[in-house]
Design a protein around this motif. Structure first.
Motif, short mmCIF file in Angstrom:
data_model
loop_
_atom_site.label_atom_id
_atom_site.label_comp_id
_atom_site.label_asym_id
_atom_site.label_seq_id
_atom_site.Cartn_x
_atom_site.Cartn_y
_atom_site.Cartn_z
N UNK A 269 -25.49 -6.43 -0.28
CA UNK A 269 -24.28 -5.95 0.47
C UNK A 269 -23.25 -5.75 -0.41
N UNK A 270 -22.05 -4.81 -0.15
CA UNK A 270 -20.99 -4.56 -0.90
C UNK A 270 -19.79 -4.90 -0.12
N UNK A 271 -18.56 -5.86 -0.88
CA UNK A 271 -17.56 -5.92 -0.18
C UNK A 271 -16.50 -5.07 -0.72
N UNK A 272 -15.55 -4.63 -0.26
CA UNK A 272 -14.38 -4.05 -0.58
C UNK A 272 -13.15 -4.70 -0.28
N UNK A 273 -12.16 -4.85 -1.40
CA UNK A 273 -10.92 -5.60 -1.15
C UNK A 273 -9.83 -4.81 -1.94
N UNK A 274 -8.67 -4.91 -1.43
CA UNK A 274 -7.46 -4.28 -2.33
C UNK A 274 -7.05 -5.12 -3.48
N UNK A 275 -6.63 -4.25 -4.33
CA UNK A 275 -6.35 -4.88 -5.81
C UNK A 275 -4.70 -5.21 -5.33
N UNK A 276 -4.47 -6.43 -5.83
CA UNK A 276 -3.05 -6.70 -5.70
C UNK A 276 -1.84 -6.09 -6.70
N UNK A 277 -2.39 -5.55 -7.75
CA UNK A 277 -1.56 -4.94 -8.94
C UNK A 277 -0.53 -3.95 -8.23
N UNK A 278 -1.10 -3.15 -7.45
CA UNK A 278 -0.38 -1.82 -6.89
C UNK A 278 0.37 -2.33 -5.68
N UNK A 279 0.33 -3.47 -4.74
CA UNK A 279 0.95 -3.53 -3.88
C UNK A 279 2.38 -3.41 -3.90
N UNK A 280 3.33 -3.83 -4.96
CA UNK A 280 4.49 -3.88 -4.90
C UNK A 280 5.10 -2.05 -5.13
N UNK A 281 4.10 -1.21 -5.42
CA UNK A 281 4.30 0.09 -5.36
C UNK A 281 4.72 0.52 -4.03
N UNK A 282 3.64 0.13 -3.20
CA UNK A 282 3.77 0.47 -1.74
C UNK A 282 4.82 -0.55 -0.99
N UNK A 283 4.97 -1.41 -1.28
CA UNK A 283 6.25 -2.27 -0.69
C UNK A 283 7.62 -1.71 -1.12
N UNK A 284 7.71 -1.21 -2.11
CA UNK A 284 9.06 -0.52 -2.77
C UNK A 284 9.22 0.75 -1.87
N UNK A 285 8.28 1.43 -1.85
CA UNK A 285 8.55 2.68 -1.14
C UNK A 285 8.72 2.56 0.49
N UNK A 286 8.43 1.41 1.10
CA UNK A 286 8.82 1.05 2.57
C UNK A 286 9.62 0.29 2.97
N UNK A 287 10.48 -0.22 1.51
CA UNK A 287 11.33 -1.19 1.71
C UNK A 287 12.57 -0.64 2.67
N UNK A 288 13.01 0.66 2.49
CA UNK A 288 13.99 0.80 3.59
C UNK A 288 13.73 0.72 4.90
N UNK A 289 12.51 1.29 5.25
CA UNK A 289 12.00 0.98 6.65
C UNK A 289 11.84 -0.44 6.85
N UNK A 290 11.15 -1.48 6.27
CA UNK A 290 11.27 -2.48 6.46
C UNK A 290 12.44 -3.25 6.65
#
Length: 145
Positions: free
Chosen positions: A88-109
């Motif tokens: 079996x294969x598991x998939x998981x997010x890589x944490x290095x790119x999370x800040x990019x997403x968080x910054x783009x949603x910061x205004x909405x947050x």
């Protein structure tokens, strides 16, 4: 008195604006809408198998593979062997790119934080219950198509 149709109209307007926000975010990150949505689900349910992702999204397994290929190539996810089942294969997010997403949603947050601050804990519980039920209804409607 607020009518049910007024609530439905407001939810449609919300859906449209969130969709447009997500389009903007996806464009900035070079993510297709389906890739962005799958990345969110992977982040929420990780680690998960590709077949579990296909099941939760309703995507064909071949489509899911294409999404995962793009996310892996973009540095958003990793595929790893399941330590309990070497086939079996598991998939998981890589944490290095999370800040990019968080910054783009910061205004909405921040806006949501400000809005929620105006409600009592009891009112927030009511809102959460409503949103959860609407989300479940959307899931049921999607799954019945």
């Amino acid at each position: 008195m607020v009518s049910v149709s007024s609530i439905q109209d407001a939810l449609r307007a919300l859906t449209a604006q969130v969709s447009l926000l997500n389009q903007q975010v996806g464009g900035r990150l070079d993510l297709r809408p389906v890739d962005r949505d799958c990345l969110y689900l992977i982040s929420r349910h990780a680690p998960m198998t590709p077949s579990a992702l296909a099941k939760v999204t309703g995507l064909h397994p071949a489509t899911t593979t294409g999404v995962l290929d793009r996310l892996e190539k973009g540095g958003w996810i990793a595929r790893e062997r399941d330590p309990h089942d070497r086939r079996a294969v598991l998939i998981r997010p890589l944490p290095d790119r999370v800040p990019e997403i968080v910054s783009l949603y910061a205004g909405m947050t921040r806006a949501l934080d400000d809005i929620c601050a105006g409600y009592s804990p009891e009112e927030r519980a009511l809102l959460l219950g409503f949103i959860t039920q609407v989300t479940d209804a959307a899931t049921t409607a999607k799954d019945s198509l």
